[in-house]
Motif scaffolding. Structure first.
Motif, PDB file in Angstrom:
ATOM      1  N   UNK A   1      70.169  74.549  10.180  1.00  0.00           N
ATOM      2  CA  UNK A   1      69.756  75.901  10.538  1.00  0.00           C
ATOM      3  C   UNK A   1      69.567  76.679   9.241  1.00  0.00           C
ATOM      4  N   UNK A   2      68.489  77.452   9.154  1.00  0.00           N
ATOM      5  CA  UNK A   2      68.217  78.250   7.963  1.00  0.00           C
ATOM      6  C   UNK A   2      67.424  77.527   6.899  1.00  0.00           C
ATOM      7  N   UNK A   3      67.111  76.262   7.132  1.00  0.00           N
ATOM      8  CA  UNK A   3      66.342  75.475   6.166  1.00  0.00           C
ATOM      9  C   UNK A   3      64.883  75.950   6.161  1.00  0.00           C
ATOM     10  N   UNK A   4      64.253  75.921   5.008  1.00  0.00           N
ATOM     11  CA  UNK A   4      62.855  76.341   4.907  1.00  0.00           C
ATOM     12  C   UNK A   4      61.934  75.266   5.495  1.00  0.00           C
ATOM     13  N   UNK A   5      60.719  75.671   5.812  1.00  0.00           N
ATOM     14  CA  UNK A   5      59.738  74.720   6.330  1.00  0.00           C
ATOM     15  C   UNK A   5      59.441  73.637   5.297  1.00  0.00           C
ATOM     16  N   UNK A   6      59.377  74.005   4.030  1.00  0.00           N
ATOM     17  CA  UNK A   6      59.086  72.993   3.003  1.00  0.00           C
ATOM     18  C   UNK A   6      60.244  72.013   2.848  1.00  0.00           C
TER      19      UNK A   6
ATOM     20  N   UNK B   1      61.111  78.079  14.316  1.00  0.00           N
ATOM     21  CA  UNK B   1      61.477  78.852  13.130  1.00  0.00           C
ATOM     22  C   UNK B   1      61.666  80.320  13.477  1.00  0.00           C
ATOM     23  N   UNK B   2      62.480  80.999  12.681  1.00  0.00           N
ATOM     24  CA  UNK B   2      62.657  82.440  12.855  1.00  0.00           C
ATOM     25  C   UNK B   2      61.516  83.183  12.155  1.00  0.00           C
TER      26      UNK B   2
END
Length: 130
Positions: A60-65, A105-106
């Motif tokens: 959770x909170x990980x970036x798309x890249x 994603x948020x």
């Protein structure tokens, strides 16, 4: 007393695991159909090979890249900004299971939750018997 201090941390970790391993086949996953009625019954969806350990590194909170560094390019990018991945996960030493995994994603583009189409896939990642 020490148990009371650790209790909030364990439930938060459990909530994160649950938000990354929900099962809901009703969430508009892509479908595969045979191109013609007599197509070989062994027809299967193709998935990118990954280890269970790779999937467990999603957070959770990980970036798309960062997510794409783990899983590669998504098979499908939806209009709501979510990604669908087709993952080939090890079922036994010789067999693999193709799993559909949709990540949401948020507003900041960080992983908010993820859903498996099949319960067997979530069970593999969670280490539960299927």
């Amino acid at each position: 007393m020490a148990l009371l201090v650790l209790l909030p941390f364990s439930s938060a970790g459990g909530q994160e695991i649950n938000r990354l391993n929900e099962v809901n086949p009703g969430v508009q996953f892509s479908s595969v159909s045979r191109a013609y009625p007599d197509m070989n019954a062994r027809y299967a969806r193709v998935g990118a090979e990954h280890s269970i350990a790779q999937v467990r590194r999603i957070a959770i909170g990980q970036s798309q890249s960062d997510l794409q560094a783990l899983l590669g390019r998504p098979a499908i990018s939806y209009g709501d900004g979510s990604f669908e991945f087709h993952l080939s996960l090890p079922l036994t030493r010789r067999d693999r299971l193709i799993c559909q995994y949709r990540v949401f994603f948020d507003g900041a583009g960080k992983v908010e939750r993820a859903i498996w189409r099949r319960p067997q896939c979530a069970e593999l990642v969670l280490g539960q018997p299927n």
